[in-house]
Design a protein around this motif. Sequence first.
Motif: not given
Length: 394
Positions: A173-179, A309-313, A317-326
């Motif tokens: 879930r924390c990929f790519p900062f997973d242990i 959903v991982t952190f990478h996903d 999703q966050m990037s797509m949401f912000l670009v859609t808002g723009i």
Amino acid sequence: MPTSAAMFRELLEAVRALHSPATSPSIHCSTIKIPRYRPHVGCDGNLYEFPEVEVSVKVYQICNVDTAQLTFEVDFLCCLEWCDPNVEGKSPEELKSLDWNQYFNPHVEVDNCKDSSAWLDGMDAIPRRRSSSFQSRINGACGGKSVNEDFGVQLRKTMRFRGTLAMGPVDLRCFPFDIQALPIRLKARRCRGLALGTPAAGARCDQCGLVSLVDSSGMMLFESYLQHDAHLKGRGNYAVCIFVKRPFLAHYFWDLLILNLLVMLATTAFWDTAAADLSSRMSISLTVILTLAAYTSSRPAPIEKAPYVTFHDWVEQMSMFLVTGISVQNVVAVVSCGGQNSEAPPYMTEEFERNRDGCSLGWCMSRQIDCKGLTVLLVAWALLALYSAFWLAA
């Protein structure tokens, strides 16, 4: 015909020959002393039939950590150490001639190995003496009894493994900062009542080797987080967990950075103040959306089978949401302020007159309405970044 007296004498001589001791030098009679082991209380308070065995593991290399297939390759050395009072006083040469089917001779196997991997050739099939460098620690492990290194009670076996092991369940879930935890599980066999214990505290650091973690291409994939964490897992079982994490500046980190840079690229449409139609401003944001869609069309190999959903996903999703808002902001800005152009249709001119204040120059060196959109974007990005940081910390 022989008389009855002669027959009786021959019969008597035959009976005496049967009861007389053998005179042939090729016939010997020997006795074998079978060793006996007294039950004792182990370090964990349980009663064991055979000696308690200390296990030390030295890891030489770990490579090809595959969270998709749940496997990793490892090269490690395993050392078994115990005290056997039945061999006290026997020389190293006599040890080799003993019947080790009668004496205590522990055998362990790797419980989580894959592809029929086994110990490498050259392993100790029978026990041998300890070296003098470990004499003081063994004296303490044998009840404080001082023993001679050549005729004492301390024994050891070493074996080396190089192959593929199973990882077990992973949390990405924390990929790519997973242990992740890479287990090495050993299981005793062919010895009833065998107890496997951890090495003595003074020797644990001597048994922890430096770990070299590389992937198949020769680039570092994981870095060591905690090299050695041994613990008991019941009678006859022993486990070592090596905790690893990905380097912070691995290529997965740069993937996330590129996604944020694409969002920043989409914001450049806010400064396109000369456009009277929607197509000019939307061309920038739509180009970014298509680039994001192509860039995130396939998941990275380590998480391609993850059902959650991982952190990478989440960053994608966050990037797509912000670009859609723009993109939505671009539509609002063009409809509200596009009438300032002399070639604009009448309805846009009327809309511009109603929103003249919002179409004036703002603090961001663009229209006021674009400055407000930029403010909303920055606040939303900051809140999402803060939420992501708390998610990783939790």
